[in-house]
Design an enzyme around this catalytic site. Structure first.
Site, PDB file in Angstrom:
ATOM      1  N   GLY A  98       0.787  -1.230   0.000  1.00 54.80           N
ATOM      2  CA  GLY A  98       0.000   0.000   0.000  1.00 54.80           C
ATOM      3  C   GLY A  98       0.814   1.272   0.000  1.00 54.80           C
TER       4      GLY A  98
ATOM      5  N   SER B 113       6.082  -4.025   0.508  1.00 50.58           N
ATOM      6  CA  SER B 113       6.120  -2.887  -0.414  1.00 50.58           C
ATOM      7  C   SER B 113       6.663  -3.334  -1.768  1.00 50.58           C
ATOM      8  CB  SER B 113       6.997  -1.771   0.176  1.00 50.58           C
ATOM      9  OG  SER B 113       6.501  -1.367   1.433  1.00 50.58           O
TER      10      SER B 113
ATOM     11  N   ALA C 186     -37.435   8.190 -21.893  1.00 48.54           N
ATOM     12  CA  ALA C 186     -36.288   8.146 -20.980  1.00 48.54           C
ATOM     13  C   ALA C 186     -35.065   7.569 -21.671  1.00 48.54           C
ATOM     14  CB  ALA C 186     -36.637   7.324 -19.746  1.00 48.54           C
TER      15      ALA C 186
ATOM     16  N   CYS D  65      -6.000  -2.408 -33.439  1.00 45.77           N
ATOM     17  CA  CYS D  65      -7.255  -2.089 -34.135  1.00 45.77           C
ATOM     18  C   CYS D  65      -8.373  -1.977 -33.109  1.00 45.77           C
ATOM     19  CB  CYS D  65      -7.575  -3.172 -35.163  1.00 45.77           C
ATOM     20  SG  CYS D  65      -6.270  -3.409 -36.374  1.00 45.77           S
TER      21      CYS D  65
END
Length: 623
Positions: free
Chosen positions: A304, A354, A416, A490
């Site tokens: 983190g 880490s 809608a 593509c």
């Protein structure tokens, strides 16, 4: 990122550093030299002028050694500096606070599993017993082997932390690793895994060392925060953890429980969240440590620790964190110490996983530009008129949706649906206006780049992760156009149109005939290579290590690896390239088109990378 400063009379490299915010995200490893090229400082702040490496020179040497673009250049000296700096900051925090234990980290191999990266981390970290974390059976095999090969003696003290969901083979392999001298911790993600551990222990007659992963209430913010909280994917609640401890106690195995682990997600934006998470986890650790027959030893704070991708040090988005190594280490040590002292519990060994913070800086992706064209311009006023017409169209009149649903009014529901489509169109037009205004003119350029977003920076496509991108040369010249980067695939998503600083285009230089133009993607050393896809059968890049020669200056290239060939990509999709070549040859012979040049062409395409080779102008003449 600031825009192109049109009012500047004399342009210098300082202006380029400002435009791309290089000082924000690049220090202490990247700067601009007097030639206008990116300069790599491999030892960070301690790098001497002689040790600086001109990135353009390294790229040119690599590509003249038969390595094809796109190209990743790894700088192991930066990796060494990151690891040493992390250890140094934890050691300093421990000394300054009077913490009565030590820090011993592990590298989570999922961040970048390449053999050279893992072996270099273990080599650089051997003096402080730096270990590894695995989350799957192949990662466990990888970690076992690297730790065995890298250990200075047969009793390796480095941790091997086994995370992730597990089956009988995973757990049995971890126990086997412990039986041959690997310091393995099996971390429970689910209560049911304890039954498998006990079963495997009895079968292999190996006593396990067990950890538990805590599902904390402290949450990370942003995209990565779903890992934590009561609805998180992994781990056990505090109640479940105490239930596991009771079960182990009943089995006479409580001494096997030695580690508490948590992970609240990547890119934690602030040390406040780090401190709160460690504080909460340390409370659970202390409750376990105070039990009779307890043998708790390690508090693993997980990963983190973030990277400041946009260089703002704000922590206001997934692209930024408001701290560095020093502040992170201090928050972890202080929180753990406070809770343990309050509970009268001995300070645990501190471990972190880490990965992103270790490996991101050391890897630079360099791609070449194939061509550049102006995007057909849009008139801002004309586009604004279209937006106004859409907004005032009858179909944009709002309806009472509650009434329409209750009365099953199909015409209102159709209205809608039309409203939704018009809102999408308005959004697209507004985005177009924003891009034009952001660029400062009515013209955006399309730069066609020799890469695949899906293969080389998949996090940009998948989660809109932004990486710093900038030219690696000509930085003593003013960029004169604003560009969007288009890849070779593509696919309409095969482009980079978002950049750090909130920009939707990137200031670049106009192409000069006959000369290459190269862009670098920085801080992309974590996750990208493992996550890269084979879309359009484009693959990974060429790789090379760039090593500083030391105090005498200069560099050398080591471990060059060409990128995967078309043959490699086809084989991965279960085609047989040999059979394909034979089928093509048989058909070609039927049509009498299988001379040496044609055979050589097909062979070359099979055996080289799928990416393009820039056409050399002036080599074709028609008489």
């Amino acid at each position: 990122m600031a825009g192109v400063p049109s009012a500047v009379i004399s342009y210098t490299t300082d202006n380029s550093a400002y435009i791309y915010n290089l000082d924000g995200w690049g220090k202490p490893y990247f700067t601009i030299n007097g030639r206008g090229n990116i300069s790599v400082q491999p030892h960070g702040r301690t790098s001497t002028k002689e040790q600086e490496i001109d990135l353009l020179e390294a790229v040119k040497e690599a590509t003249t050694s038969n390595l094809q673009f796109p190209l990743i250049l790894r700088f192991p000296d930066i990796l060494h500096d990151r690891l040493q700096s992390l250890q140094k900051e934890f050691n300093a925090a421990i000394t300054n606070t009077g913490y009565k234990s030590y820090y011993q980290g592990v590298y989570p191999v999922k961040c970048n599993q390449h053999r050279a990266v893992v072996e270099e981390i273990l080599n650089f970290g051997k003096d402080f017993n730096y270990g590894l974390e695995a989350g799957s059976k192949p990662e466990l095999l990888l970690a076992m082997t690297c730790l065995i090969n890298g250990s200075k003696n047969k009793s390796n003290k480095a941790f091997l932390v086994c995370n992730g969901y597990k089956d009988k083979d995973y757990i049995s392999l971890a126990l086997f690793a412990r039986s041959i001298g690997v310091n393995t911790y099996i971390v429970l993600e689910q209560e049911e895994e304890l039954d498998i551990i006990i079963s495997a222990m009895l079968e292999f007659q190996v006593k396990p060392v067990i950890g538990v992963r805590a599902k904390l209430l402290t949450k990370n913010t942003g995209h990565f925060g779903s890992t934590a909280g009561k609805h998180g994917k992994f781990g056990l609640t505090a109640e479940q953890i105490y239930k596991v401890a009771n079960r182990l106690d009943q089995c006479g195995m409580l001494d096997c429980l030695q580690l508490l682990h948590f992970h609240i997600g990547s890119q934690i934006p602030s040390t406040d969240i780090v401190y709160n998470a460690v504080n909460e986890a340390a409370g659970i650790y202390c409750n376990l440590a105070k039990r009779r027959s307890s043998n708790m030893q390690v508090l693993d704070v997980g990963g983190g620790m973030g990277i400041d991708y946009d260089g703002t040090r704000s922590g206001s988005s997934d692209m930024s964190v408001s701290y560095g190594l020093e502040q992170y280490s201090s928050a972890v040590v202080q929180a753990a110490m406070l809770v343990c002292d309050r509970n009268g519990v001995s300070h645990p060994i501190l471990c972190s996983e880490s990965g992103r913070a270790l490996v991101s800086h050391h890897s630079i992706l360099v791609v070449d530009t194939l061509s550049a064209v102006e995007e057909p311009g849009d008139d801002v006023h004309e586009t604004m008129t279209k937006i106004g017409n859409l907004i005032h169209a009858p179909s944009m009149h709002f309806i009472n949706m509650k009434s329409a649903i209750e009365e099953n009014d199909k015409s209102s529901l159709q209205h809608a649906d039309q409203l939704k489509k018009h809102c999408i169109e308005v959004g697209k037009l507004c985005d177009r206006v924003y891009k034009m205004l952001d660029a400062g003119s009515d013209t955006i350029w399309f730069y066609h780049m020799n890469f695949s977003v899906f293969s080389l920076t998949p996090d940009f496509w998948g989660i809109k992760q932004l990486f710093p991108i900038m030219p690696i040369h000509r930085l003593d010249q003013r960029p004169s156009v604003n560009a969007v980067l288009l890849d070779l695939t593509c696919d309409s998503d095969g482009k980079v149109d978002k950049f750090i600083g909130g920009r939707s285009s990137l200031p670049l230089h106009k192409l000069e005939g006959g000369e290459g133009y190269y862009l670098g993607t920085f801080l992309a050393g974590a996750y990208q290579e493992a996550l890269g896809s084979k879309h359009n059968l484009f693959g990974g890049p060429s790789l090379v290590h760039v090593v500083s020669k030391g105090i005498e200056g200069g560099f050398k290239l080591t471990m060059p690896v060409p990128g995967p060939s078309s043959e490699d990509q086809l084989t991965a999709m279960l085609y047989d390239p040999k059979a394909m070549f034979q089928a093509i040859g048989k058909q070609a012979e039927y049509y009498k088109h299988w001379n040496d040049k044609e055979r050589e062409l097909v062979t070359r395409v099979f055996h080289t990378m799928p990416y393009l080779v820039a056409h050399q102008e002036g080599t074709v003449s028609i008489e």
